[in-house]
Write a protein that holds these residues in place. Structure first.
Motif, mmCIF file in Angstrom:
data_model
loop_
_atom_site.group_PDB
_atom_site.id
_atom_site.type_symbol
_atom_site.label_atom_id
_atom_site.label_comp_id
_atom_site.label_asym_id
_atom_site.label_seq_id
_atom_site.Cartn_x
_atom_site.Cartn_y
_atom_site.Cartn_z
ATOM 1 N N GLN A 95 -25.291 92.551 4.983
ATOM 2 C CA GLN A 95 -24.601 93.823 5.593
ATOM 3 C C GLN A 95 -24.049 94.639 4.445
ATOM 4 O OE1 GLN A 95 -23.096 93.814 9.600
ATOM 5 N NE2 GLN A 95 -21.560 94.468 8.696
ATOM 6 N N LEU A 100 -21.509 97.497 3.335
ATOM 7 C CA LEU A 100 -20.100 97.499 3.471
ATOM 8 C C LEU A 100 -19.861 98.538 4.468
ATOM 9 C CD1 LEU A 100 -18.685 97.120 -0.230
ATOM 10 C CD2 LEU A 100 -18.898 95.508 1.625
ATOM 11 N N ILE A 138 -22.108 92.157 2.362
ATOM 12 C CA ILE A 138 -21.539 91.172 2.923
ATOM 13 C C ILE A 138 -22.538 90.148 3.598
ATOM 14 C CG2 ILE A 138 -20.074 90.338 5.075
ATOM 15 C CD1 ILE A 138 -19.041 93.459 5.127
ATOM 16 N N SER A 157 -22.173 96.254 -3.446
ATOM 17 C CA SER A 157 -21.690 94.820 -2.771
ATOM 18 C C SER A 157 -22.194 95.162 -1.583
ATOM 19 C CB SER A 157 -20.210 94.595 -3.015
ATOM 20 O OG SER A 157 -19.780 94.773 -4.067
ATOM 21 N N GLY A 188 -18.621 85.287 5.681
ATOM 22 C CA GLY A 188 -18.206 86.622 5.394
ATOM 23 C C GLY A 188 -17.929 87.107 3.916
ATOM 24 N N MET A 189 -18.427 86.357 2.842
ATOM 25 C CA MET A 189 -18.021 86.587 1.702
ATOM 26 C C MET A 189 -18.946 87.782 1.006
ATOM 27 S SD MET A 189 -19.867 83.409 -0.636
ATOM 28 C CE MET A 189 -18.967 84.018 -2.264
ATOM 29 N N THR A 190 -18.439 88.367 0.009
ATOM 30 C CA THR A 190 -19.130 89.727 -0.432
ATOM 31 C C THR A 190 -19.867 89.148 -1.778
ATOM 32 O OG1 THR A 190 -17.237 90.908 -0.042
ATOM 33 C CG2 THR A 190 -18.661 91.826 -1.731
ATOM 34 N N LEU A 230 -23.797 87.710 5.856
ATOM 35 C CA LEU A 230 -23.224 87.494 7.345
ATOM 36 C C LEU A 230 -23.290 86.107 7.847
ATOM 37 C CD1 LEU A 230 -24.358 90.605 9.458
ATOM 38 C CD2 LEU A 230 -21.874 90.134 8.565
#
Length: 853
Positions: free
Chosen positions: A783, A785, A828, A826, A812-814, A830
């Protein structure tokens, strides 16, 4: 606690094994008030319900899993559903004949003919797999048979009692919540995992209490109540939440009313809408044939574990996350459309609203017809007579199965209205494609026993069979003369149906405006022949002796409906259904099928193929996510891409990649059948992925199932481009906007892209079920940002993208994405919990479960 949360709590305690369900999970549910929205909890439903469009790929996967487990040195006999599973063959019905009385027999005979391979595969499945039952064709719809026959309300297994609960592969599984049974629709991939003993993982939900008060007007049907509740709950933002009904108005709703309301909850975004068991429920169960002793045990058990709702006004209501108040007294008749179910139009405003739609720019409601063309009339010859088509003319009118047939009152209202219309001398124009597709034979029984069926037939509403038809695009083509007139005159023709789905082009590619309405209003609009009518001031038509007949002259009163319903419906309809289920189906009983442990795949079959999902079933350990390097964008999509756009459904277009495949196999277009019927053939389904004629790919600039293969610059069918990329060893991704994956939960909306070689989807936001399905098949949901999208990042989609996954992913890490132009941005990842990350590392939930075997 809300009653629905109490069901989750009971299940967590009963299934606590310290591995899939832990003690901390039960304590988190018990602490719902503070933990809602903050923790993931597992849920082990009591049973699973499948319909055949999603059931066929599930059972093909089971057969393929047996094959893979055998090849890997395991025992294939161990591959069986661990959770009780019912599969109803209901979605394959196609309307070939529409003249009563031979209609049903001919259509069902055609169904057994064209779907013989699929039915034989189902028969084999019923013989060799434990813990699964197959409900054969001619019985009814999955969600209605679930409600009428399969539901237990309370399970009793070896003298042990526990609440009935269910997950299913149909979005209308939620119907059973009206009977006090917790249930909802999930994707086919998650369902297969549940069948194999895995729990459903969900965020501990908020529960919105919906307080109903007052009494609805005599003209308001259950559909009007549903649409009004839909509006209120959409405004309350109940997406992904549980809704639970309480208040004095609940006791005034019959179980049929409740199930109709619960059935529509996907349309207002809730995960489910729950009506706890109360005295109204028990009274209904008594009429449906539950014996007295069982009802006494059921009532005692539910009261003992505090799952019985007392309708006494002095009783204490649960605490809810928020409360929405709705007065039934304020509800008036509505329809929905012309393109979305949430766009309600008051019936008394229908004429002016359609006029506004003609004026508005093309979009979710507008058609942008020039003022000088809004009153165009196109004459057309049909069956020796001349008719005049104009904007708003109705060409499809269908009373269909997925919403209303569980509620006798609205079906009887349609029948009584038809009776009064025929007796007054009203008719329906012969070019209008009318049909009556009940959810089960029970509906035909009570329409017949009440004496209204012949009148529906006289207006053209013949019983065409029992299964999904118009709503899933299985309507027979419109007459050629009518199609030509619509296209030549650029007429905004209309369909009116008593269903839940009305996306543009879903019914027929030349019918651009589709309205959802209650069954009696479907009949009324069919008689009028147009949506450009004010029922208050304009007559439906001219009856005997030239008399003008208005809607108010033939609309049945609530007293009439109640009398007929009590005399003709409740007890007799359930008695007949049970007799029919016990007697069985003659064609099905005579159908031959193999009994071998492994399915004998026929390499020439165009219906059943062994898919490739388990080809790499070797390691029993998860692997680190592989990087995606120099991926091209297969499709650049906008907002609100639905699973209808992604997953193959409806008829197979003659110019499509799937049609080319079937033609090469020696089939003629008459033998193509539908995508739904061929869901057991991954070659057809992969070619049909993203083959929707309304797909808007920004690379193409107009609706078409096409894309660009960038290395060669060719514009190709999506499948052909993906096939080239795979031959070249180039991974592909998808760029999308907001709400990617809206609509019905379809496993092929994830399986299809996976087999096209899609490694990741990059979108602004996702529909929750579809996001889970992507993970379940091994596609990474990424996803942008907040506030970012391809436009703000200056992406054209023509770049190549590289994505590096770290060895240890976390929810949920970037992640960083690098493009071939040097841009780095960057996104996410999901993944909502550690279980989803584990499934992704294994290559999806199916591979995870297969490796356990």
């Amino acid at each position: 606690l809300p009653y629905s949360i109490r069901v989750l709590f009971e299940s967590s305690i009963r299934n606590c094994d310290g591995f899939l369900v832990k003690e901390t999970d039960a304590m988190n549910i018990l602490d719902w008030k503070t933990k809602q929205n903050n923790v993931e909890v597992p849920f082990c439903p009591a049973r699973v319900v499948l319909q055949d469009f999603t059931g066929i790929p599930a059972m093909v996967d089971f057969a393929a899993m047996r094959e893979a487990v055998r090849n890997a040195g395991g025992d294939p006999v161990k591959v069986n559903p661990a959770c009780p599973t019912d599969l109803t063959v209901d979605h394959s019905l196609q309307i070939d004949f529409s003249k009563w009385p031979e209609t049903v027999l001919k259509n069902q005979e055609m169904e057994f003919g064209r779907n013989r391979e699929r039915l034989q595969f189902f028969k084999w499945s019923s013989k060799v797999f434990k813990n699964i039952s197959i409900i054969p064709p001619e019985t009814g719809m999955a969600h209605q048979v679930n409600l009428e026959y399969l539901s237990r309300v309370v399970f009793e297994v070896k003298d042990f009692l526990y609440p009935d609960s269910v997950v299913g592969t149909d979005s209308h599984t939620t119907m059973v919540n009206g009977l006090g049974i917790l249930g909802w629709g999930v994707g086919g991939i998650e369902t297969e995992a549940v069948m194999l003993g895995m729990p459903v993982t969900l965020t501990l939900p908020e529960v919105v209490g919906c307080e109903l008060t007052g009494t609805a007007s005599s003209l308001a049907t259950s559909i009007d109540i549903v649409l009004s509740i839909t509006k209120h709950l959409r405004q309350a933002d109940v997406a992904g939440k549980f809704v639970e009904f309480f208040g004095s108005g609940v006791s005034q709703l019959s179980v049929a009313d409740r199930t109709t309301i619960a059935n529509m909850c996907p349309e207002y975004g809730a995960m489910l809408s729950f009506f706890p068991v109360d005295n109204v429920t028990l009274k209904h169960l008594k009429h449906t044939g539950f014996d007295k002793a069982k009802l006494e045990v059921m009532e005692a058990y539910l009261k003992a574990v505090k799952l019985f709702r007392n309708d006494d006004s002095s009783s204490r209501e649960p605490e809810y996350s928020q409360v929405v108040q709705i007065s039934l007294s304020s509800i008036i008749p509505y329809v929905s459309g012309p393109k979305r179910s949430q766009d309600r139009v008051a019936v008394n405003n229908m004429k002016s609203d359609f006029q506004a739609c003609l004026n508005e720019k093309s979009g979710v409601k507008g058609f942008q017809i020039a003022v000088e063309k809004q009153n165009d009339i196109v004459p057309v010859q049909y069956e020796g007579n001349e008719y005049k088509l104009s904007h708003g003319c109705i060409v499809i009118a269908a009373v269909i199965s997925c919403t209303n047939n569980c509620n006798p009152s609205v079906m009887l209202a349609a029948g009584l209205l038809a009776k009064k219309a025929v007796e007054a001398g009203l008719v329906v124009k012969p070019y209008i494609r009318t049909s009556l597709s009940p959810g089960s034979g029970m509906v035909t029984h009570y329409l017949s026993s009440s004496g209204v069926l012949p009148y529906l037939s006289k207006l053209g509403f013949e019983v065409v069979g029992y299964g999904c038809s118009t709503c899933v695009g299985n309507t027979a083509p419109l007459p050629e003369a009518i199609r030509n007139a619509i296209k030549q005159g650029d007429i905004i023709a209309c369909g009116v149906l008593s269903g839940t789905k009305n996306f543009e082009g879903r019914l027929c590619d030349c019918v651009r405006a589709n309205y959802l309405a209650s069954p009696p209003l479907v009949v009324a609009y069919a008689i009028a022949g147009t949506v450009r009518i004010d029922f208050e001031t304009e007559p439906l038509g001219t009856g005997f002796n030239g008399k003008s007949i208005f809607l108010r002259d033939i609309w049945p009163t609530r007293r009439e409906l109640h009398t007929v319903e009590e005399e003709c419906v409740i007890s007799s309809m359930f008695k007949e259904l049970k007799e029919k289920m016990e007697k069985g189906n003659k064609r099905w009983n005579l159908l031959e099928a193999p009994e071998s442990t492994l399915f004998p795949w026929d390499l020439k079959s165009t219906y059943i193929r062994c898919p490739s999902f388990f080809d790499k079933l070797v390691s029993t350990e998860p692997v680190s996510p592989q990087p995606i390097e120099n991926a091209h964008v297969l499709l650049y999509l906008g907002d609100s891409v639905t699973t209808d756009h992604i997953s193959p459904a409806g008829s197979i277009a003659r110019s499509s990649a799937a049609a080319k495949y079937l033609t090469n196999k020696g089939l003629t277009p008459r033998e193509f059948n539908s995508y739904g019927a061929r869901r057991g053939n991954d070659a057809v389904m992969t070619r049909g992925t993203f083959a929707n004629i309304k797909l808007l790919n920004k690379f193409i600039g107009k609706p078409a199932p096409k894309t660009i293969h960038f290395p060669s610059g060719q514009t190709l069918d999506v499948f052909e481009a993906a096939e080239l990329y795979q031959k070249e060893g180039i991974p592909v991704i998808i760029l999308a906007g907001k709400k990617y994956g809206l609509g019905s939960s379809r496993d092929w909306a994830a399986k299809g892209p996976f087999l096209l070689g899609v490694k990741a989807v990059l979108a602004e936001s996702y529909e929750k079920v579809h996001r889970s399905q992507l993970i379940g098949i091994g596609i990474a949901p990424l996803q942008f940002l907040p506030g970012e999208n391809p436009s703000t990042l200056g992406l054209t989609g023509r770049e190549q993208f590289s994505i590096l996954f770290p060895p240890e992913l976390s929810p949920g890490m970037t992640l960083d994405i690098k493009t071939s132009t040097g841009k780095v941005f960057s996104v996410i990842a999901l993944f909502e919990n550690d279980m989803e990350i584990t499934l992704y590392k294994y290559g999806g939930s199916l591979n995870f479960v297969a490796r356990r075997f």
